[in-house]
Design a protein around this motif. Structure first.
Motif, PDB file in Angstrom:
ATOM      1  N   GLN A 118       0.826  -1.209   0.000  1.00 49.32           N
ATOM      2  CA  GLN A 118       0.000   0.000   0.000  1.00 49.32           C
ATOM      3  C   GLN A 118       0.863   1.263   0.000  1.00 49.32           C
ATOM      4  N   ARG A 119       1.861   1.268   0.854  1.00 48.70           N
ATOM      5  CA  ARG A 119       2.710   2.447   1.017  1.00 48.70           C
ATOM      6  C   ARG A 119       3.578   2.662  -0.221  1.00 48.70           C
ATOM      7  N   ALA A 142       2.912   2.406  -3.343  1.00 49.85           N
ATOM      8  CA  ALA A 142       2.231   2.700  -4.618  1.00 49.85           C
ATOM      9  C   ALA A 142       3.003   3.724  -5.446  1.00 49.85           C
ATOM     10  N   ALA A 143       3.469   4.788  -4.797  1.00 48.90           N
ATOM     11  CA  ALA A 143       4.173   5.828  -5.553  1.00 48.90           C
ATOM     12  C   ALA A 143       5.502   5.314  -6.100  1.00 48.90           C
ATOM     13  N   PHE A 171       5.900   2.421  -7.339  1.00 50.27           N
ATOM     14  CA  PHE A 171       5.614   1.617  -8.530  1.00 50.27           C
ATOM     15  C   PHE A 171       5.701   2.453  -9.806  1.00 50.27           C
ATOM     16  N   ALA A 172       5.573   3.777  -9.673  1.00 49.75           N
ATOM     17  CA  ALA A 172       5.694   4.633 -10.850  1.00 49.75           C
ATOM     18  C   ALA A 172       6.977   4.300 -11.599  1.00 49.75           C
ATOM     19  N   CYS A 173       8.022   3.971 -10.869  1.00 48.48           N
ATOM     20  CA  CYS A 173       9.286   3.646 -11.530  1.00 48.48           C
ATOM     21  C   CYS A 173       9.658   2.169 -11.412  1.00 48.48           C
ATOM     22  N   ASN A 233       7.613  -0.359 -10.688  1.00 46.19           N
ATOM     23  CA  ASN A 233       6.506  -1.226 -11.090  1.00 46.19           C
ATOM     24  C   ASN A 233       5.970  -2.060  -9.927  1.00 46.19           C
ATOM     25  N   PRO A 275      19.562  11.931  -6.350  1.00 46.32           N
ATOM     26  CA  PRO A 275      18.457  12.885  -6.149  1.00 46.32           C
ATOM     27  C   PRO A 275      17.080  12.224  -6.091  1.00 46.32           C
ATOM     28  N   THR A 276      16.838  11.227  -6.955  1.00 45.88           N
ATOM     29  CA  THR A 276      15.523  10.584  -6.944  1.00 45.88           C
ATOM     30  C   THR A 276      15.283   9.840  -5.636  1.00 45.88           C
ATOM     31  N   ALA A 310      15.064  11.691  -2.197  1.00 45.71           N
ATOM     32  CA  ALA A 310      13.772  12.337  -1.954  1.00 45.71           C
ATOM     33  C   ALA A 310      12.685  11.302  -1.673  1.00 45.71           C
ATOM     34  N   MET A 311      12.705  10.196  -2.418  1.00 43.89           N
ATOM     35  CA  MET A 311      11.633   9.209  -2.252  1.00 43.89           C
ATOM     36  C   MET A 311      11.711   8.516  -0.892  1.00 43.89           C
ATOM     37  N   PRO A 342      10.437  10.443   3.348  1.00 44.02           N
ATOM     38  CA  PRO A 342       9.258  10.352   4.231  1.00 44.02           C
ATOM     39  C   PRO A 342       9.084   8.992   4.894  1.00 44.02           C
ATOM     40  N   LEU A 343       9.927   7.987   4.578  1.00 47.41           N
ATOM     41  CA  LEU A 343       9.664   6.634   5.069  1.00 47.41           C
ATOM     42  C   LEU A 343      10.105   6.454   6.521  1.00 47.41           C
ATOM     43  N   LYS A 383      -0.567   6.539 -13.230  1.00 50.91           N
ATOM     44  CA  LYS A 383       0.896   6.503 -13.292  1.00 50.91           C
ATOM     45  C   LYS A 383       1.462   6.353 -11.889  1.00 50.91           C
ATOM     46  N   HIS A 394      -0.030   4.681  -9.637  1.00 47.98           N
ATOM     47  CA  HIS A 394      -0.609   3.425  -9.163  1.00 47.98           C
ATOM     48  C   HIS A 394      -1.579   3.624  -8.009  1.00 47.98           C
ATOM     49  N   ALA A 397      -1.712   5.845  -5.722  1.00 45.60           N
ATOM     50  CA  ALA A 397      -1.130   6.216  -4.422  1.00 45.60           C
ATOM     51  C   ALA A 397      -2.006   7.237  -3.704  1.00 45.60           C
ATOM     52  N   ASP A 406      -0.871   8.306  -0.475  1.00 44.83           N
ATOM     53  CA  ASP A 406      -0.004   8.921   0.537  1.00 44.83           C
ATOM     54  C   ASP A 406       0.570  10.223  -0.006  1.00 44.83           C
ATOM     55  N   ALA A 441       7.036  13.567  -2.596  1.00 52.76           N
ATOM     56  CA  ALA A 441       8.439  13.175  -2.773  1.00 52.76           C
ATOM     57  C   ALA A 441       8.761  13.009  -4.256  1.00 52.76           C
TER      58      ALA A 441
END
Lengths: 108, 467
Positions: free
Chosen positions: A35-36, A38-39, A41-43, A45, A82-83, A86-87, A90-91, B398, B400, B402, B404, B410
């Protein structure tokens, strides 16, 4: 003999659990990780097999390694990118454990 | 506060202005390639008729010419300006940039277009009314004028992909822009495909020819031209792929070829098979079959080609200096154009965009959803639909689904701020604007109603007085 074996196994397990507790690693929840993430997966998958060039596959990756990598990105001192800096920012520790458990559970 | 020279843009739900453009563009390309290709078919056919002394062929040219007049020219002339209207609301600065570069090229194109239109009328009308040699000259002038319109437009279209060298940025010269790196490859590809289009349409017209001898001679003449044109187009397309910038190559390999490669191969195989079959069995070129194959080749062939060309250009709309979201990405000293990236990173889009309604100029706790929506429309919606499940690279999908906000933020704070994705603009916004965008996208993904807002829903289009 049988009793001794049982005793041995139980102590082993207890020590093992104790060791985990001491190192502060939380028990992982794969569903929460999915669930967490999801964002992510943009890269990477949802199946952990990335399509974007330069982006690593995470499916079936060693769990401890994933946790370590995410911590390193979050701290930003040993792994600077950099990617991912930042990603990962927040974890929480719990998020990292859950997400690592999720990706490592996927078939390669 | 200084404002940037930005314009309101339309947002078309689900398909975005990109697909609106794409749909009009495909119809236009089918019509215009058919007419340019046909003009050469006419010239070649008429030369043959003149040499062999077979004036019956002129009957076919007249038939095809009438068909062109009614379909190609009417549809081509309606969709041509249609593209203008569509790009003006989809990408006003892209169009502005092109006009500043190419105003005389466009003027020249209009001159040739006028010659072409008058030419096709004269050609059809004057068959049998002037002597054969004069008519032949007329037909060849018509063909050359038609091709000239295409040549001029291709210079502009291929500049949109990229100038290919640093020169133009320094000189701002129209020549440097026009003769860009992929101009010749692009022109050659389209020249080859125009013969295919013309042959396929020609077979449709030939299927209406009653006289079996005439039909046979026409079909056997047209089909090989289509085949050679197709082969040439494929070769030139491979050359064209070598002239593309890196962002286009990444886009092509990662997102486009997996989707479109099969359709392109299918079109090539079907078109080749159809032309070979027609050559072999001219009497079996039945009208319904010819129409069906024309539709298949036009839609399945041109749509992927146009969509790919538009998508490969991402993140830019023109010359690798205007981003798809209308922001100027770099300095162009030759034109006195300055990058806007730093200014936007510091002050934010809400302050700098002239067409932001007053209550949305700053992000507050109450207007976060509305500002988020507006900002997403400005910054992302040129390339991404904002609804779940929408066909144009749906933004919620894109990510998925999300929900959050911190992780969506981020994504803006990392990859977008640093411009790490080669097919997306670098989008560097102040933190409150990033949070508003993240808040909006998360709300869409949670399935909330994001349109029922106190603030105007026509967002960007609703102009308000600049402060």
């Amino acid at each position: 003999m049988k009793k001794l074996l049982t005793f041995g196994l139980v102590t082993c397990c207890l020590i093992g659990v104790d060791a985990r507790a001491q190192s502060g690693a939380p028990a992982a929840d794969i569903a929460a990780g999915q669930q967490r993430a999801a964002a992510c997966f943009a890269c990477h998958n949802a199946n952990g097999i990335a399509q974007i060039p330069g982006t690593p596959h995470l499916a079936g990756q060693e769990r401890g390694y994933l946790e370590k990598a995410l911590r390193a990105y979050r701290d930003g001192s040993t792994r600077q990118e950099p990617t991912m800096n930042a990603m990962a920012k927040p974890l929480s520790d719990q998020d990292i454990a859950n997400i690592a458990a999720y990706f490592s559970s996927l078939p390669r | 506060m200084d404002l940037l020279g930005m314009y309101p843009t339309f947002y078309v739900p689900a398909i975005g202005t990109a697909w609106v453009m794409g749909i009009i563009g495909v119809i236009h390309v089918v019509a215009s390639h058919t007419s340019v290709g046909a003009s050469f078919l006419f010239a070649l056919l008429e030369t043959k008729a003149y040499r062999d002394g077979t004036p019956e062929i002129m009957g076919f040219i007249k038939k095809y010419g009438m068909f062109l007049l009614v379909f190609s020219y009417v549809i081509g002339s309606v969709t041509g300006p249609g593209i203008w209207y569509a790009i003006t609301v989809a990408s006003p600065r892209g169009v502005g940039g092109l006009i500043h570069n190419f105003v005389w090229v466009w003027a020249a194109e209009w001159v040739y277009f006028t010659v072409e239109v008058i030419g096709v009328y004269a050609l059809v009308y004057l068959i049998g009314k002037v002597d054969a040699k004069t008519h032949l000259k007329l037909t060849w002038s018509f063909a050359l004028a038609s091709w000239a319109t295409m040549l001029l437009i291709v210079g502009i279209l291929s500049f949109m992909m990229w100038p290919g060298s640093e020169n133009w940025y320094q000189t701002g010269s129209t020549n440097d822009a026009f003769y860009n790196l992929n101009f010749f490859a692009h022109l050659a590809t389209r020249t080859g495909s125009m013969f295919v289009m013309a042959a396929v349409v020609g077979l449709m017209v030939a299927s209406r020819v009653r006289d079996p001898v005439l039909r046979r001679s026409v079909v056997r003449f047209i089909a090989p031209i289509g085949l050679v044109g197709g082969l040439f187009a494929v070769m030139m397309f491979i050359y064209y792929l070598q002239t593309l910038p890196n962002n286009a190559v990444v886009m092509l390999n990662t997102y486009l070829l997996p989707v479109y490669a099969r359709a392109m191969v299918a079109v090539f195989v079907v078109a080749t098979a159809w032309l070979v079959f027609a050559w072999w069995q001219p009497q079996r070129v039945y009208t319904p079959l010819a129409v069906a194959l024309f539709l298949f080749i036009a839609v399945a062939g041109v749509w992927p080609e146009e969509r790919m060309r538009e998508s490969m250009r991402k993140p830019y709309v023109a010359g690798q200096y205007i981003y798809g979201n209308q922001i100027i990405a770099r300095n162009v000293p030759g034109k006195g154009i300055r990058s806007e990236m730093e200014q936007i990173a510091a002050a934010g889009l809400l302050q700098l965009h002239p067409f932001v309604p007053k209550p949305l100029r700053t992000v507050t706790a109450d207007n976060r959803l509305a500002t988020g929506r507006l900002l997403t429309q400005i910054a992302c919606a040129n390339c991404h639909a904002l609804e779940r499940g929408a066909p144009l690279r749906s933004l919620p999908d894109k990510l998925h689904g999300a929900t959050d906000e911190d992780l969506i933020a981020a994504f803006l704070q990392g990859p977008l701020k640093h411009g790490t994705q080669p097919y997306m603009p670098r989008i560097d916004l102040p933190a409150p604007e990033i949070d508003a965008i993240a808040h909006f996208i998360a709300a869409v993904n949670r399935g909330e109603d994001v349109t029922a807002q106190p603030t105007p829903s026509t967002a960007t289009a609703a102009a308000s007085q600049p402060e």
